[in-house]
Design a protein around this motif. Structure first.
Motif: not given
Length: 244
Positions: A162-175
């Motif tokens: 869940r941390v993996f999906l949540g952290t990368l999901g927000v990062f991907f949006v910013a990126r």
């Protein structure tokens, strides 16, 4: 009346949205090589970046509450120079080189997925997090595939699913937002790119929504094998086409 190319964008990015909605990654890796068979790479890549942003927002909304925001700082710090470097590369290399680069990265992604194992959880690191962010910014802006560097970092840090999906999901949006701003400022969003995006945006959202009710009923291991097989074929096709 939409022509074949607009329908192709719609169909492939609906599939991409579904794939990413089920697995969290891989959608663009399926759609981009197929669309690039018929549309020039310098059109497909900025188009893919727009549609990837839409897809990332849709997925991040499901998992953002599990985001480890402290881990985002080094990743975003590295992403900024990586995005500028990627924009420079995108502007100077040929379409054949871009397609060859896509093919190589796709095959490397499959190899990494099949062989990379984490023996110990090393925890978060500013240096490795910023390096992963730089790689994601560089690859995301150049060929719209930002997953492998930060995915490897998430495994290295030992994040829970869940941390993996949540952290990368927000990062991907910013990126992806950063990439879209840079590409727009460089004049890459032509009338042609935007006309395809008008079909790809709703298709991506539909595909992602279709994945939500069925994700729990899909055998993830079987789905992963099929997805890796498709990505392998796509990578081989891109490499062949880059040298023809």
């Amino acid at each position: 009346m939409p022509d074949f190319l607009h329908l192709l964008v719609f169909g492939m990015w609906m599939i991409a949205g579904f794939v990413s909605g089920v697995s969290g990654v891989g959608g663009a890796m399926v759609a981009l090589p197929v669309v690039a068979t018929f549309i020039p790479m310098h059109v497909v890549i900025p188009l893919s970046c727009i549609l990837t942003l839409v897809m990332d927002i849709s997925i991040a909304l499901m998992h953002f509450r599990h985001c480890r925001y402290s881990a985002l700082r080094p990743m975003i710090a590295g992403c900024v120079p990586g995005a500028f470097a990627g924009l420079y590369i995108l502007q100077i290399v040929s379409g054949a080189m871009l397609q060859g680069g896509v093919g190589l990265l796709l095959l490397f992604y499959v190899y990494w997925q099949c062989t990379y194992k984490v023996s110990t959880k090393s925890g978060e690191s500013w240096s490795k997090g910023s390096l992963a962010g730089f790689g994601a910014g560089l690859l995301g802006t150049t060929i719209s595939f930002d997953g492998p560097p930060v995915g490897a970092y998430g495994l290295y840090a030992g994040w829970s699913p869940r941390v993996f999906l949540g952290t990368l999901g927000v990062f991907f949006v910013a990126r992806a937002t950063m990439t879209c701003i840079l590409q727009a400022s460089a004049g890459m969003y032509t009338e042609t790119v935007l006309s395809y995006a008008m079909y790809g945006i709703p298709a991506t959202m539909i595909g992602t929504l279709l994945a939500f009710p069925v994700v729990r009923h899909i055998n993830q291991q079987v789905f992963r094998r099929v997805l890796l097989f498709i990505i392998t074929l796509a990578g081989m096709v891109c490499l062949v086409r880059s040298v023809l």
